[in-house]
Design a protein around this motif. Structure first.
Motif, PDB file in Angstrom:
ATOM      1  N   SER A   1       7.739  22.706  12.769  1.00 19.81           N
ATOM      2  CA  SER A   1       7.834  24.105  13.187  1.00 19.81           C
ATOM      3  C   SER A   1       9.162  24.419  13.857  1.00 19.81           C
ATOM      4  N   GLU A   2       9.877  23.398  14.271  1.00 21.07           N
ATOM      5  CA  GLU A   2      11.103  23.612  15.027  1.00 21.07           C
ATOM      6  C   GLU A   2      12.156  24.417  14.273  1.00 21.07           C
ATOM      7  N   PRO A   3      12.409  24.140  12.974  1.00 19.63           N
ATOM      8  CA  PRO A   3      13.431  24.939  12.286  1.00 19.63           C
ATOM      9  C   PRO A   3      13.122  26.431  12.272  1.00 19.63           C
ATOM     10  N   VAL A   4      11.861  26.790  12.077  1.00 21.56           N
ATOM     11  CA  VAL A   4      11.494  28.212  12.042  1.00 21.56           C
ATOM     12  C   VAL A   4      11.656  28.826  13.429  1.00 21.56           C
ATOM     13  N   LEU A   5      11.194  28.108  14.459  1.00 24.37           N
ATOM     14  CA  LEU A   5      11.341  28.609  15.828  1.00 24.37           C
ATOM     15  C   LEU A   5      12.810  28.794  16.187  1.00 24.37           C
ATOM     16  N   LEU A   6      13.620  27.803  15.899  1.00 24.14           N
ATOM     17  CA  LEU A   6      15.033  27.874  16.258  1.00 24.14           C
ATOM     18  C   LEU A   6      15.768  28.931  15.442  1.00 24.14           C
ATOM     19  N   ALA A   7      15.397  29.106  14.175  1.00 26.90           N
ATOM     20  CA  ALA A   7      16.007  30.166  13.363  1.00 26.90           C
ATOM     21  C   ALA A   7      15.647  31.536  13.934  1.00 26.90           C
ATOM     22  N   TYR A   8      14.392  31.669  14.328  1.00 33.83           N
ATOM     23  CA  TYR A   8      13.967  32.938  14.918  1.00 33.83           C
ATOM     24  C   TYR A   8      14.715  33.206  16.220  1.00 33.83           C
ATOM     25  N   LEU A   9      14.839  32.178  17.055  1.00 31.91           N
ATOM     26  CA  LEU A   9      15.532  32.356  18.336  1.00 31.91           C
ATOM     27  C   LEU A   9      17.021  32.642  18.150  1.00 31.91           C
ATOM     28  N   SER A  10      17.613  32.073  17.108  1.00 32.88           N
ATOM     29  CA  SER A  10      19.030  32.372  16.888  1.00 32.88           C
ATOM     30  C   SER A  10      19.212  33.803  16.387  1.00 32.88           C
ATOM     31  N   ALA A  11      18.215  34.317  15.667  1.00 32.84           N
ATOM     32  CA  ALA A  11      18.308  35.694  15.170  1.00 32.84           C
ATOM     33  C   ALA A  11      17.918  36.713  16.235  1.00 32.84           C
ATOM     34  N   VAL A  12      16.950  36.354  17.084  1.00 38.80           N
ATOM     35  CA  VAL A  12      16.438  37.287  18.090  1.00 38.80           C
ATOM     36  C   VAL A  12      16.340  36.563  19.437  1.00 38.80           C
ATOM     37  N   PRO A  13      17.481  36.270  20.073  1.00 42.39           N
ATOM     38  CA  PRO A  13      17.445  35.486  21.317  1.00 42.39           C
ATOM     39  C   PRO A  13      16.709  36.172  22.470  1.00 42.39           C
ATOM     40  N   GLU A  14      16.614  37.492  22.437  1.00 40.13           N
ATOM     41  CA  GLU A  14      15.922  38.185  23.527  1.00 40.13           C
ATOM     42  C   GLU A  14      14.404  37.964  23.480  1.00 40.13           C
ATOM     43  N   MET A  15      13.901  37.407  22.401  1.00 39.16           N
ATOM     44  CA  MET A  15      12.473  37.124  22.269  1.00 39.16           C
ATOM     45  C   MET A  15      12.151  35.668  22.629  1.00 39.16           C
ATOM     46  N   PHE A  16      12.986  35.057  23.461  1.00 44.32           N
ATOM     47  CA  PHE A  16      12.867  33.646  23.816  1.00 44.32           C
ATOM     48  C   PHE A  16      11.451  33.289  24.289  1.00 44.32           C
ATOM     49  N   TRP A  17      10.981  33.962  25.335  1.00 42.98           N
ATOM     50  CA  TRP A  17       9.684  33.612  25.921  1.00 42.98           C
ATOM     51  C   TRP A  17       8.523  33.953  25.002  1.00 42.98           C
ATOM     52  N   VAL A  18       8.628  35.064  24.324  1.00 45.29           N
ATOM     53  CA  VAL A  18       7.565  35.455  23.395  1.00 45.29           C
ATOM     54  C   VAL A  18       7.445  34.422  22.276  1.00 45.29           C
ATOM     55  N   ALA A  19       8.582  33.994  21.737  1.00 46.57           N
ATOM     56  CA  ALA A  19       8.569  33.015  20.648  1.00 46.57           C
ATOM     57  C   ALA A  19       7.991  31.681  21.107  1.00 46.57           C
ATOM     58  N   ILE A  20       8.310  31.268  22.322  1.00 46.08           N
ATOM     59  CA  ILE A  20       7.768  30.007  22.837  1.00 46.08           C
ATOM     60  C   ILE A  20       6.255  30.115  23.008  1.00 46.08           C
ATOM     61  N   TRP A  21       5.785  31.242  23.539  1.00 50.73           N
ATOM     62  CA  TRP A  21       4.340  31.421  23.707  1.00 50.73           C
ATOM     63  C   TRP A  21       3.627  31.457  22.360  1.00 50.73           C
ATOM     64  N   VAL A  22       4.221  32.126  21.385  1.00 54.63           N
ATOM     65  CA  VAL A  22       3.609  32.218  20.055  1.00 54.63           C
ATOM     66  C   VAL A  22       3.578  30.840  19.396  1.00 54.63           C
ATOM     67  N   ALA A  23       4.676  30.105  19.477  1.00 63.72           N
ATOM     68  CA  ALA A  23       4.714  28.756  18.893  1.00 63.72           C
ATOM     69  C   ALA A  23       3.713  27.839  19.586  1.00 63.72           C
ATOM     70  N   SER A  24       3.633  27.935  20.897  1.00 62.04           N
ATOM     71  CA  SER A  24       2.682  27.102  21.650  1.00 62.04           C
ATOM     72  C   SER A  24       1.245  27.444  21.280  1.00 62.04           C
ATOM     73  N   ALA A  25       0.955  28.727  21.132  1.00 57.02           N
ATOM     74  CA  ALA A  25      -0.407  29.140  20.758  1.00 57.02           C
ATOM     75  C   ALA A  25      -0.761  28.627  19.371  1.00 57.02           C
ATOM     76  N   GLY A  26       0.150  28.760  18.420  1.00 51.45           N
ATOM     77  CA  GLY A  26      -0.113  28.270  17.067  1.00 51.45           C
ATOM     78  C   GLY A  26      -0.296  26.769  17.034  1.00 51.45           C
ATOM     79  N   ASN A  27       0.558  26.046  17.754  1.00 53.13           N
ATOM     80  CA  ASN A  27       0.482  24.585  17.768  1.00 53.13           C
ATOM     81  C   ASN A  27      -0.778  24.110  18.478  1.00 53.13           C
ATOM     82  N   THR A  28      -1.168  24.793  19.536  1.00 50.92           N
ATOM     83  CA  THR A  28      -2.408  24.441  20.237  1.00 50.92           C
ATOM     84  C   THR A  28      -3.613  24.701  19.345  1.00 50.92           C
TER      85      THR A  28
END
Length: 171
Positions: free
Chosen positions: A41-68
């Motif tokens: 999942s890391e490439p998708v998360l990092l690609a998203y963060l590089s495109a939309v860095p202001e969504m840092f915390w939201v993306a981490i929460w979403v990735a954590s929820a999906g992985n959990t």
């Protein structure tokens, strides 16, 4: 060739950055990465963060929820396998000693001794998914397992994303 690759990369980043695709893609890949499927999942998360860095915390929460949620799916498969195995064993009238491999006995003993806190390590490659399944097999407390899984997976994504953010734009 290099220009085509650069254009493709920009196109993919723009696609991931769109509100309708980006976060659902992060969630889906994070969920799939927590199962036995060989995806990351890391490439998708990092690609998203590089495109939309202001969504840092939201993306981490979403990735954590999906992985959990993916880890809880593995937990459920382990619990379901335990029930199926018990019914099969009763039908076969086999003793426990014949059905248990030394590796399974060792893994069960380890997870049973450490309990739900062992799922703080559920983010680890190779052993994380089996830990979730063994916790389900042993019927450890679902909610305790969910909490420890979520903490470990959130910590992992936070470290990965923070390291990426620092490497891209150290301040």
């Amino acid at each position: 060739m290099e220009l085509a690759l650069e254009a493709l990369t920009q196109e993919i980043l723009a696609w991931l950055a769109s509100p309708g695709v980006g976060l659902p893609a992060v969630f889906t890949m994070s969920l799939l990465a927590a199962t036995i499927l060989p995806v990351g999942s890391e490439p998708v998360l990092l690609a998203y963060l590089s495109a939309v860095p202001e969504m840092f915390w939201v993306a981490i929460w979403v990735a954590s929820a999906g992985n959990t949620l993916g880890g809880l799916l593995s937990y459920g498969m382990g619990a379901g396998a335990h029930g199926l195995f018990g019914r099969w064993r009763r039908r076969q009238q086999e003793s426990d000693s014949k059905a248990l491999t030394p590796e399974r006995v060792r893994a069960e003993r380890w997870v049973h001794r450490l309990g739900a806190p062992v799922l703080l390590l559920a983010w680890l490659p190779v052993i994380g998914d089996p830990l979730c399944a063994v916790a389900g097999w042993l019927r450890l407390s679902f909610w305790q397992c969910a909490i420890y899984m979520a903490i470990g997976k959130f910590g992992r994504y936070l470290v990965i994303a923070w390291t990426f953010k620092w490497a891209i734009a150290p301040t």
